[in-house]
Design a protein around this motif. Structure first.
Motif, PDB file in Angstrom:
ATOM      1  N   PRO A   1      31.766  38.464   0.589  1.00  0.00           N
ATOM      2  CA  PRO A   1      32.586  37.380   1.128  1.00  0.00           C
ATOM      3  C   PRO A   1      31.835  36.051   1.082  1.00  0.00           C
ATOM      4  CG  PRO A   1      32.476  39.224   2.667  1.00  0.00           C
ATOM      5  CD  PRO A   1      31.501  39.501   1.581  1.00  0.00           C
ATOM      6  N   ARG A   2      32.583  35.004   0.929  1.00  0.00           N
ATOM      7  CA  ARG A   2      32.019  33.652   0.939  1.00  0.00           C
ATOM      8  C   ARG A   2      32.462  32.951   2.210  1.00  0.00           C
ATOM      9  NH1 ARG A   2      32.374  31.284  -5.132  1.00  0.00           N
ATOM     10  NH2 ARG A   2      30.900  32.737  -6.033  1.00  0.00           N
ATOM     11  N   GLU A   3      31.627  32.005   2.645  1.00  0.00           N
ATOM     12  CA  GLU A   3      31.923  31.268   3.869  1.00  0.00           C
ATOM     13  C   GLU A   3      31.824  29.776   3.601  1.00  0.00           C
ATOM     14  OE1 GLU A   3      29.073  32.613   6.726  1.00  0.00           O
ATOM     15  OE2 GLU A   3      30.049  34.553   6.978  1.00  0.00           O
ATOM     16  N   LEU A   4      32.751  29.039   4.168  1.00  0.00           N
ATOM     17  CA  LEU A   4      32.710  27.579   4.163  1.00  0.00           C
ATOM     18  C   LEU A   4      32.467  27.161   5.604  1.00  0.00           C
ATOM     19  CD1 LEU A   4      33.178  24.731   2.965  1.00  0.00           C
ATOM     20  CD2 LEU A   4      35.602  25.051   3.502  1.00  0.00           C
ATOM     21  N   TRP A   5      31.340  26.522   5.866  1.00  0.00           N
ATOM     22  CA  TRP A   5      30.996  26.061   7.209  1.00  0.00           C
ATOM     23  C   TRP A   5      31.191  24.551   7.258  1.00  0.00           C
ATOM     24  CZ3 TRP A   5      27.651  28.724  11.056  1.00  0.00           C
ATOM     25  CH2 TRP A   5      27.572  30.097  10.821  1.00  0.00           C
ATOM     26  N   ILE A   6      31.928  24.091   8.262  1.00  0.00           N
ATOM     27  CA  ILE A   6      32.118  22.660   8.470  1.00  0.00           C
ATOM     28  C   ILE A   6      31.730  22.368   9.917  1.00  0.00           C
ATOM     29  CG2 ILE A   6      33.755  20.742   8.520  1.00  0.00           C
ATOM     30  CD1 ILE A   6      35.444  22.291   6.464  1.00  0.00           C
ATOM     31  N   THR A   7      30.721  21.547  10.098  1.00  0.00           N
ATOM     32  CA  THR A   7      30.306  21.170  11.442  1.00  0.00           C
ATOM     33  C   THR A   7      31.260  20.095  11.967  1.00  0.00           C
ATOM     34  OG1 THR A   7      28.456  20.426  12.793  1.00  0.00           O
ATOM     35  CG2 THR A   7      28.618  19.493  10.590  1.00  0.00           C
ATOM     36  N   TYR A   8      31.583  20.160  13.239  1.00  0.00           N
ATOM     37  CA  TYR A   8      32.585  19.238  13.788  1.00  0.00           C
ATOM     38  C   TYR A   8      32.221  17.761  13.664  1.00  0.00           C
ATOM     39  CZ  TYR A   8      34.848  23.389  15.609  1.00  0.00           C
ATOM     40  OH  TYR A   8      35.465  24.599  15.712  1.00  0.00           O
ATOM     41  N   PRO A   9      30.949  17.364  13.868  1.00  0.00           N
ATOM     42  CA  PRO A   9      30.658  15.927  13.757  1.00  0.00           C
ATOM     43  C   PRO A   9      30.903  15.337  12.370  1.00  0.00           C
ATOM     44  CG  PRO A   9      28.913  17.027  14.968  1.00  0.00           C
ATOM     45  CD  PRO A   9      29.810  18.104  14.413  1.00  0.00           C
ATOM     46  N   ILE A  10      30.966  16.159  11.325  1.00  0.00           N
ATOM     47  CA  ILE A  10      31.200  15.614   9.989  1.00  0.00           C
ATOM     48  C   ILE A  10      32.688  15.342   9.733  1.00  0.00           C
ATOM     49  CG2 ILE A  10      31.512  17.708   8.600  1.00  0.00           C
ATOM     50  CD1 ILE A  10      29.520  16.407   6.598  1.00  0.00           C
ATOM     51  N   ILE A  11      33.566  15.846  10.593  1.00  0.00           N
ATOM     52  CA  ILE A  11      35.005  15.636  10.418  1.00  0.00           C
ATOM     53  C   ILE A  11      35.353  14.217  10.861  1.00  0.00           C
ATOM     54  CG2 ILE A  11      37.317  16.354  11.123  1.00  0.00           C
ATOM     55  CD1 ILE A  11      36.144  19.185  11.533  1.00  0.00           C
ATOM     56  N   ALA A  12      35.868  13.432   9.932  1.00  0.00           N
ATOM     57  CA  ALA A  12      36.232  12.049  10.225  1.00  0.00           C
ATOM     58  C   ALA A  12      37.685  11.929  10.670  1.00  0.00           C
ATOM     59  CB  ALA A  12      35.999  11.170   9.001  1.00  0.00           C
ATOM     60  N   PHE A  13      38.554  12.767  10.116  1.00  0.00           N
ATOM     61  CA  PHE A  13      39.986  12.633  10.386  1.00  0.00           C
ATOM     62  C   PHE A  13      40.631  14.002  10.294  1.00  0.00           C
ATOM     63  CE2 PHE A  13      44.304  11.062   9.399  1.00  0.00           C
ATOM     64  CZ  PHE A  13      44.440  10.165  10.444  1.00  0.00           C
ATOM     65  N   CYS A  14      41.477  14.320  11.253  1.00  0.00           N
ATOM     66  CA  CYS A  14      42.154  15.620  11.295  1.00  0.00           C
ATOM     67  C   CYS A  14      43.631  15.387  11.590  1.00  0.00           C
ATOM     68  CB  CYS A  14      41.504  16.477  12.384  1.00  0.00           C
ATOM     69  SG  CYS A  14      42.270  18.093  12.619  1.00  0.00           S
ATOM     70  N   THR A  15      44.500  15.920  10.740  1.00  0.00           N
ATOM     71  CA  THR A  15      45.938  15.764  10.973  1.00  0.00           C
ATOM     72  C   THR A  15      46.629  17.118  10.926  1.00  0.00           C
ATOM     73  OG1 THR A  15      46.359  15.374   8.631  1.00  0.00           O
ATOM     74  CG2 THR A  15      46.054  13.434  10.008  1.00  0.00           C
ATOM     75  N   LEU A  16      47.656  17.238  11.729  1.00  0.00           N
ATOM     76  CA  LEU A  16      48.501  18.439  11.747  1.00  0.00           C
ATOM     77  C   LEU A  16      49.833  18.074  11.118  1.00  0.00           C
ATOM     78  CD1 LEU A  16      49.295  21.321  12.749  1.00  0.00           C
ATOM     79  CD2 LEU A  16      50.071  20.214  14.844  1.00  0.00           C
ATOM     80  N   ARG A  17      50.261  18.883  10.182  1.00  0.00           N
ATOM     81  CA  ARG A  17      51.595  18.727   9.590  1.00  0.00           C
ATOM     82  C   ARG A  17      52.372  19.991   9.898  1.00  0.00           C
ATOM     83  NH1 ARG A  17      51.017  15.507   3.941  1.00  0.00           N
ATOM     84  NH2 ARG A  17      50.079  13.663   4.859  1.00  0.00           N
ATOM     85  N   PRO A  18      53.185  19.954  10.970  1.00  0.00           N
ATOM     86  CA  PRO A  18      53.960  21.149  11.326  1.00  0.00           C
ATOM     87  C   PRO A  18      55.050  21.419  10.291  1.00  0.00           C
ATOM     88  CG  PRO A  18      54.495  19.319  12.785  1.00  0.00           C
ATOM     89  CD  PRO A  18      53.414  18.844  11.875  1.00  0.00           C
ATOM     90  N   THR A  19      55.537  22.647  10.316  1.00  0.00           N
ATOM     91  CA  THR A  19      56.595  23.038   9.402  1.00  0.00           C
ATOM     92  C   THR A  19      57.880  22.308   9.765  1.00  0.00           C
ATOM     93  OG1 THR A  19      55.643  25.233   9.179  1.00  0.00           O
ATOM     94  CG2 THR A  19      57.937  24.996   8.532  1.00  0.00           C
ATOM     95  N   PRO A  20      58.461  21.559   8.824  1.00  0.00           N
ATOM     96  CA  PRO A  20      59.756  20.948   9.114  1.00  0.00           C
ATOM     97  C   PRO A  20      60.807  22.046   9.321  1.00  0.00           C
ATOM     98  CG  PRO A  20      58.745  19.930   7.192  1.00  0.00           C
ATOM     99  CD  PRO A  20      57.929  21.143   7.538  1.00  0.00           C
TER     100      PRO A  20
END
Length: 167
Positions: A40-59
């Motif tokens: 298995p492969r893992e993608l790790w993203i530390t929270y301080p590196i996140i500049a912008f986060c958006t939610l697009r709910p299902t229409p």
């Protein structure tokens, strides 16, 4: 859930920890491999590196899955697609709480971390392992026999000295 990154779509599992967002997936087995299991492969993203986060709910009338889109400070763009709108909202709220609503520096993971097991029993504590004065002396600073032009100064020990032209 599905991760979309760099034009690639992979299915996997998203894990939200207090310090990282971790996406785990198993890549497809390359052809001609002699029976070895694919790791298995893992993608790790530390929270301080996140500049912008958006939610697009299902229409309501769409078959598009809900998504969370991340833009990171290193110009990485990641999109997570969820089959369940409620899970997408829960993940979004968690990510938002760990990236945007810190409020005080003491809420950062570095302050909340409590060592466990062997790490907890390290003596001396991490703050006492490195002594800069001892290290400089080891390198010969203030050693009369070495005749160096370096010395340790305590002129600004209380941060009160101001340079010329400073207000």
């Amino acid at each position: 859930m599905t991760l979309s990154r760099r034009g690639e779509h992979v299915n996997g599992t998203l894990h939200l920890t207090p310090h990282h967002l971790i996406f785990v997936h198993t890549p497809p087995a390359p052809s001609g491999v002699d029976g070895k299991p694919v790791r298995p492969r893992e993608l790790w993203i530390t929270y301080p590196i996140i500049a912008f986060c958006t939610l697009r709910p299902t229409p309501p009338t769409s078959r598009q899955p809900s998504s969370i889109r991340l833009r990171c400070r290193d110009f990485t763009f990641v999109c997570f697609y969820f089959n369940d709108d409620r899970k997408a909202r829960d993940a979004y709220e968690s990510i938002k709480a760990w990236t945007c609503k810190i409020g005080r520096i003491e809420k950062l993971y570095a302050f909340a971390y409590q060592p466990q097991g062997v790490e907890k029993d390290v003596v001396p504590s991490g703050w006492a392992i490195y002594d800069p004065m001892r290290e400089w002396r080891r390198m010969g600073v203030e050693n009369e026999s070495r005749k160096t032009n370096w010395r340790i100064s305590r002129i600004n020990v209380d941060y009160a000295v101001r340079g010329r032209g400073c207000v």
